[in-house]
Motif scaffolding. Structure first.
Motif, PDB file in Angstrom:
ATOM      1  N   ASN A  45      -5.451  61.122  22.507  1.00 44.41           N
ATOM      2  CA  ASN A  45      -5.712  61.483  23.905  1.00 44.41           C
ATOM      3  C   ASN A  45      -5.278  62.895  24.254  1.00 44.41           C
ATOM      4  O   ASN A  45      -5.763  63.474  25.230  1.00 44.41           O
ATOM      5  CB  ASN A  45      -5.010  60.487  24.837  1.00 44.41           C
ATOM      6  N   ASN A  46      -4.319  63.461  23.480  1.00 42.32           N
ATOM      7  CA  ASN A  46      -3.807  64.802  23.782  1.00 42.32           C
ATOM      8  C   ASN A  46      -4.527  65.910  23.017  1.00 42.32           C
ATOM      9  O   ASN A  46      -4.213  67.080  23.201  1.00 42.32           O
ATOM     10  CB  ASN A  46      -2.303  64.868  23.457  1.00 42.32           C
ATOM     11  N   GLY A  47      -5.443  65.548  22.155  1.00 38.03           N
ATOM     12  CA  GLY A  47      -6.133  66.545  21.333  1.00 38.03           C
ATOM     13  C   GLY A  47      -6.115  66.121  19.891  1.00 38.03           C
ATOM     14  O   GLY A  47      -6.503  64.994  19.560  1.00 38.03           O
ATOM     15  N   PHE A  48      -5.624  67.009  19.027  1.00 42.18           N
ATOM     16  CA  PHE A  48      -5.580  66.736  17.599  1.00 42.18           C
ATOM     17  C   PHE A  48      -4.141  66.874  17.115  1.00 42.18           C
ATOM     18  O   PHE A  48      -3.503  67.903  17.336  1.00 42.18           O
ATOM     19  CB  PHE A  48      -6.502  67.699  16.849  1.00 42.18           C
ATOM     20  N   THR A  49      -3.631  65.839  16.469  1.00 44.73           N
ATOM     21  CA  THR A  49      -2.241  65.802  16.029  1.00 44.73           C
ATOM     22  C   THR A  49      -2.164  65.819  14.507  1.00 44.73           C
ATOM     23  O   THR A  49      -3.095  65.379  13.827  1.00 44.73           O
ATOM     24  CB  THR A  49      -1.533  64.538  16.558  1.00 44.73           C
ATOM     25  N   PRO A  50      -1.039  66.313  13.954  1.00 48.01           N
ATOM     26  CA  PRO A  50      -0.889  66.320  12.494  1.00 48.01           C
ATOM     27  C   PRO A  50      -0.804  64.893  11.946  1.00 48.01           C
ATOM     28  O   PRO A  50      -0.177  64.026  12.554  1.00 48.01           O
ATOM     29  CB  PRO A  50       0.428  67.069  12.275  1.00 48.01           C
ATOM     30  N   THR A  51      -1.422  64.671  10.812  1.00 45.99           N
ATOM     31  CA  THR A  51      -1.317  63.373  10.152  1.00 45.99           C
ATOM     32  C   THR A  51      -0.031  63.326   9.333  1.00 45.99           C
ATOM     33  O   THR A  51       0.667  64.333   9.173  1.00 45.99           O
ATOM     34  CB  THR A  51      -2.513  63.143   9.217  1.00 45.99           C
ATOM     35  N   SER A  52       0.279  62.171   8.790  1.00 48.80           N
ATOM     36  CA  SER A  52       1.484  62.013   7.963  1.00 48.80           C
ATOM     37  C   SER A  52       1.372  62.752   6.643  1.00 48.80           C
ATOM     38  O   SER A  52       2.380  62.964   5.967  1.00 48.80           O
ATOM     39  CB  SER A  52       1.747  60.525   7.702  1.00 48.80           C
ATOM     40  N   VAL A  53       0.144  63.164   6.269  1.00 53.02           N
ATOM     41  CA  VAL A  53      -0.042  63.894   5.000  1.00 53.02           C
ATOM     42  C   VAL A  53      -0.444  65.350   5.266  1.00 53.02           C
ATOM     43  O   VAL A  53      -1.049  65.997   4.406  1.00 53.02           O
ATOM     44  CB  VAL A  53      -1.087  63.195   4.102  1.00 53.02           C
ATOM     45  N   PHE A  54      -0.101  65.851   6.460  1.00 53.39           N
ATOM     46  CA  PHE A  54      -0.440  67.225   6.823  1.00 53.39           C
ATOM     47  C   PHE A  54       0.058  68.206   5.763  1.00 53.39           C
ATOM     48  O   PHE A  54       1.218  68.166   5.346  1.00 53.39           O
ATOM     49  CB  PHE A  54       0.187  67.569   8.168  1.00 53.39           C
ATOM     50  N   THR A  55      -0.824  69.094   5.343  1.00 54.20           N
ATOM     51  CA  THR A  55      -0.485  70.133   4.363  1.00 54.20           C
ATOM     52  C   THR A  55      -0.884  71.482   4.944  1.00 54.20           C
ATOM     53  O   THR A  55      -2.053  71.683   5.290  1.00 54.20           O
ATOM     54  CB  THR A  55      -1.226  69.921   3.037  1.00 54.20           C
ATOM     55  N   PRO A  56       0.053  72.415   5.103  1.00 51.53           N
ATOM     56  CA  PRO A  56      -0.287  73.721   5.694  1.00 51.53           C
ATOM     57  C   PRO A  56      -1.155  74.558   4.767  1.00 51.53           C
ATOM     58  O   PRO A  56      -0.919  74.603   3.562  1.00 51.53           O
ATOM     59  CB  PRO A  56       1.075  74.376   5.906  1.00 51.53           C
ATOM     60  N   HIS A  57      -2.136  75.217   5.338  1.00 50.37           N
ATOM     61  CA  HIS A  57      -3.005  76.127   4.584  1.00 50.37           C
ATOM     62  C   HIS A  57      -2.919  77.555   5.113  1.00 50.37           C
ATOM     63  O   HIS A  57      -3.315  78.491   4.421  1.00 50.37           O
ATOM     64  CB  HIS A  57      -4.460  75.637   4.636  1.00 50.37           C
ATOM     65  N   PHE A  58      -2.396  77.717   6.338  1.00 49.30           N
ATOM     66  CA  PHE A  58      -2.330  79.045   6.945  1.00 49.30           C
ATOM     67  C   PHE A  58      -0.921  79.417   7.401  1.00 49.30           C
ATOM     68  O   PHE A  58      -0.580  80.598   7.447  1.00 49.30           O
ATOM     69  CB  PHE A  58      -3.279  79.133   8.146  1.00 49.30           C
TER      70      PHE A  58
END
Length: 278
Positions: free
Chosen positions: A61-74
């Motif tokens: 509901n707030n937009g897009f949130t990081p998942t539990s497997v979020f991996t940074p690319h930038f």
């Protein structure tokens, strides 16, 4: 300064990661405000990010949130990158060393994203947070209710300033010393308006150590662009200790070697009540 639509897609994708990771969610509105682009362009940017990295963000509901497997690319996951943006609204470019220039990089300190999200929410919405904290004097987890109002960069590390219910006073807490999860509570009644050291302007008057020769004192006067042999610095009383530490001004005792001391605080009596342990 705000970025315009001509800024590269890479910067906008970096911004998507930066906000999603450190604030907990990112939406079209974030991109529209930061880059002054249309909502349609912001939508396309997030869509592009999702297509490239489908496992990183999920919609709520707030937009897009990081998942539990979020991996940074930038982004680097160094909180300094986020706090530089939070402080100035600008994205800090990646430092690239030139063969004639070398930049000192201090080791990053570990700061939990979940704690940062609560602190950011607490500052923006003027709310209390409950969180565990450790210190060198008390290395065991110590639960606190804290009312954050400002992030502070003391030169070597970041703090958050606010009212501590345990201490019954305003304090600076080191970001890397928070532990566990943080819970956002109700509205704070202790904002920065009541933080007397924060609201008090202090003048620091410094001059070259008088034990130095006249020629050496002249070198320092030129270094710091002194007027009449003195350097005048205006700062918040709450930040005076950090300023003096960065200038390597010892207010407890003179260093045995004047070349090491270099500067002395002329108006110590005025400043001392505001110093740590003063």
């Amino acid at each position: 300064m705000r970025f315009l639509a001509k800024e590269s897609l890479t910067e906008r994708l970096l911004f998507i990661e930066l906000i999603a990771w450190w604030e907990g969610s990112v939406s079209n509105k974030h991109l529209v405000r930061q880059f002054e682009i249309s909502r349609q362009q912001a939508y396309q940017d997030i869509k592009k990010y999702q297509a490239s990295y489908p496992d990183n963000l999920e919609r709520n509901n707030n937009g897009f949130t990081p998942t539990s497997v979020f991996t940074p690319h930038f982004i680097s996951l160094d909180v300094n990158q986020y706090l530089e943006w939070f402080s100035h609204g600008d994205l800090t470019p990646v430092r690239r060393e030139h063969r004639q220039i070398s930049i000192l990089s201090l080791p990053p300190r570990n700061v939990a994203a979940t704690v940062m999200r609560a602190l950011v929410q607490g500052i923006r919405e003027k709310k209390r947070i409950e969180v565990d904290y450790v210190s060198l004097s008390n290395p065991e987890n110590d639960g606190r209710i804290f009312h954050p109002h400002t992030f502070v960069n003391s030169g070597l590390r970041w703090h958050v300033r606010g009212y501590c219910e345990k201490s019954r006073d305003y304090r600076d807490l080191v970001l890397s010393r928070f532990r566990g999860e943080a819970e956002v509570l109700d509205e704070s009644q202790n904002g920065f308006e009541d933080d007397m050291p924060w609201q008090t302007e202090l003048t620091l008057i410094l001059q070259p150590d008088p034990r130095l020769s006249a020629d050496k004192q002249a070198v320092l006067a030129n270094d710091y662009q002194m007027e009449n042999g003195q350097l005048i610095i205006h700062t918040r009383a709450a930040l005076a200790n950090y300023m003096l530490r960065e200038l390597q001004v010892n207010t407890k005792m003179l260093d045995g070697t004047p070349e090491a001391q270099q500067l002395v605080l002329v108006n110590l009596d005025d400043v001392k009540p505001w110093l740590f342990g003063g």
